[in-house]
Design a protein around this motif. Structure first.
Motif, mmCIF file in Angstrom:
data_model
loop_
_atom_site.group_PDB
_atom_site.id
_atom_site.type_symbol
_atom_site.label_atom_id
_atom_site.label_comp_id
_atom_site.label_asym_id
_atom_site.label_seq_id
_atom_site.Cartn_x
_atom_site.Cartn_y
_atom_site.Cartn_z
ATOM 1 N N LYS A 95 0.820 -1.215 0.000
ATOM 2 C CA LYS A 95 0.000 0.000 0.000
ATOM 3 C C LYS A 95 0.852 1.262 0.000
ATOM 4 O O LYS A 95 0.375 2.327 -0.369
ATOM 5 N N TYR A 96 2.128 1.155 0.416
ATOM 6 C CA TYR A 96 2.985 2.338 0.514
ATOM 7 C C TYR A 96 4.425 1.929 0.241
ATOM 8 O O TYR A 96 4.851 0.822 0.579
ATOM 9 N N GLY A 97 5.186 2.837 -0.359
ATOM 10 C CA GLY A 97 6.608 2.576 -0.586
ATOM 11 C C GLY A 97 7.375 3.866 -0.775
ATOM 12 O O GLY A 97 6.794 4.932 -1.009
ATOM 13 N N GLU A 98 8.701 3.762 -0.650
ATOM 14 C CA GLU A 98 9.583 4.906 -0.889
ATOM 15 C C GLU A 98 10.794 4.448 -1.690
ATOM 16 O O GLU A 98 11.372 3.407 -1.401
ATOM 17 N N ILE A 99 11.171 5.267 -2.672
ATOM 18 C CA ILE A 99 12.364 5.025 -3.482
ATOM 19 C C ILE A 99 13.349 6.142 -3.192
ATOM 20 O O ILE A 99 13.007 7.318 -3.282
ATOM 21 N N ASN A 100 14.589 5.760 -2.864
ATOM 22 C CA ASN A 100 15.677 6.731 -2.702
ATOM 23 C C ASN A 100 16.544 6.584 -3.945
ATOM 24 O O ASN A 100 17.259 5.592 -4.100
ATOM 25 N N PHE A 101 16.496 7.556 -4.836
ATOM 26 C CA PHE A 101 17.210 7.461 -6.105
ATOM 27 C C PHE A 101 18.715 7.590 -5.930
ATOM 28 O O PHE A 101 19.477 7.081 -6.746
ATOM 29 N N ALA A 102 19.162 8.252 -4.885
ATOM 30 C CA ALA A 102 20.602 8.419 -4.653
ATOM 31 C C ALA A 102 21.252 7.112 -4.232
ATOM 32 O O ALA A 102 22.353 6.782 -4.676
ATOM 33 N N THR A 103 20.568 6.331 -3.386
ATOM 34 C CA THR A 103 21.157 5.086 -2.874
ATOM 35 C C THR A 103 20.712 3.851 -3.659
ATOM 36 O O THR A 103 21.306 2.791 -3.510
ATOM 37 N N GLY A 104 19.650 3.974 -4.447
ATOM 38 C CA GLY A 104 19.136 2.816 -5.173
ATOM 39 C C GLY A 104 18.411 1.843 -4.255
ATOM 40 O O GLY A 104 18.310 0.665 -4.553
ATOM 41 N N GLU A 105 17.899 2.351 -3.142
ATOM 42 C CA GLU A 105 17.186 1.502 -2.200
ATOM 43 C C GLU A 105 15.712 1.880 -2.156
ATOM 44 O O GLU A 105 15.337 3.014 -2.441
ATOM 45 N N MET A 106 14.913 0.910 -1.777
ATOM 46 C CA MET A 106 13.474 1.105 -1.711
ATOM 47 C C MET A 106 12.942 0.295 -0.546
ATOM 48 O O MET A 106 13.514 -0.728 -0.195
ATOM 49 N N PHE A 107 11.854 0.767 0.041
ATOM 50 C CA PHE A 107 11.128 -0.067 0.987
ATOM 51 C C PHE A 107 9.644 0.061 0.706
ATOM 52 O O PHE A 107 9.181 1.076 0.178
ATOM 53 N N VAL A 108 8.922 -0.997 1.024
ATOM 54 C CA VAL A 108 7.471 -1.010 0.914
ATOM 55 C C VAL A 108 6.918 -1.512 2.236
ATOM 56 O O VAL A 108 7.573 -2.278 2.946
ATOM 57 N N LYS A 109 5.726 -1.057 2.567
ATOM 58 C CA LYS A 109 5.110 -1.510 3.813
ATOM 59 C C LYS A 109 3.598 -1.526 3.657
ATOM 60 O O LYS A 109 3.057 -0.971 2.712
ATOM 61 N N ASP A 110 2.965 -2.176 4.611
ATOM 62 C CA ASP A 110 1.522 -2.286 4.696
ATOM 63 C C ASP A 110 0.989 -3.275 3.657
ATOM 64 O O ASP A 110 0.925 -2.973 2.471
ATOM 65 N N SER A 111 0.655 -4.452 4.135
ATOM 66 C CA SER A 111 0.091 -5.518 3.294
ATOM 67 C C SER A 111 1.048 -5.921 2.173
ATOM 68 O O SER A 111 0.660 -6.011 1.009
ATOM 69 N N VAL A 112 2.290 -6.188 2.520
ATOM 70 C CA VAL A 112 3.316 -6.541 1.535
ATOM 71 C C VAL A 112 3.106 -7.978 1.056
ATOM 72 O O VAL A 112 2.958 -8.903 1.849
ATOM 73 N N HIS A 113 3.106 -8.140 -0.260
ATOM 74 C CA HIS A 113 2.946 -9.450 -0.903
ATOM 75 C C HIS A 113 3.972 -9.544 -2.025
ATOM 76 O O HIS A 113 3.944 -8.760 -2.965
ATOM 77 N N PHE A 114 4.897 -10.501 -1.911
ATOM 78 C CA PHE A 114 5.916 -10.732 -2.924
ATOM 79 C C PHE A 114 5.572 -12.044 -3.617
ATOM 80 O O PHE A 114 5.400 -13.072 -2.968
#
Length: 180
Positions: A95-114
């Protein structure tokens, strides 16, 4: 002559309506915490040497440019990970995520399904991190893994984005765990 009078009246009205009160103008400011850009129905493809690596979809994307460029993905998102042939090998939903373009890292949260599409394996958790440099996804939160091999649980999870390698700490449940 009448036309000139109307033009003069219109010009005078416009001029008098534009007051240049600097105190008033200073009150009309934007919010310092507002995003630099907002995109609805966001869709972004990451390519490397002409090959698609990642597709990101979100209902709303807000980008903030301060010390680093951060994009917040809101109101549901989907991330597709592609293989070398350009086929989607796995997808990530939250439902939510953030991308940091400088570090190339991302996180997602809330009802995560991979979801690994190749072997139809699913992993569920509350928060998940992804590192573009090594293509690893991981969480230190509890996970649930579901496939035709059963249902398993663990205390944390680390995997390649294609699920070719994965590790679950303290695995339990009725699941055929074959980890490296």
């Amino acid at each position: 002559m009448l036309r000139n009078i109307y033009s003069f009246i219109l010009f005078t009205a416009l001029l008098s309506s534009c007051s240049g009160d600097m105190a008033q103008m200073k009150k009309i400011k934007g919010d310092k915490n507002a995003p630099n850009e907002v995109i609805k129905n966001f869709y972004l493809l990451f390519n490397e040497y002409g090959n698609t690596k990642l597709g990101v979809y979100a209902d709303i994307a807000e980008t903030y440019v301060k010390e680093e460029r951060i994009t917040q993905l809101k109101d549901s998102l989907k991330i597709d990970f592609y293989d070398a042939d350009g086929s989607i090998q796995s997808s990530l939903y939250a439902k939510y995520g953030e991308i940091n373009f400088a570090t190339g890292e991302m996180f997602v949260k809330d009802s995560v399904h991979f979801h690994n599409l190749v072997d139809d394996r699913h992993m569920y958790t509350t928060i998940l991190f992804w590192n573009q440099k090594d293509s690893m996804i991981y969480t230190n939160e509890k996970v649930k893994v579901v496939s035709d091999k059963g249902v398993g649980y663990g205390e944390s999870f680390k995997a390649r984005q294609d699920f070719s390698y994965y590790k679950i700490t303290r695995p339990t449940g009725k699941y055929e765990f074959k980890q490296d």
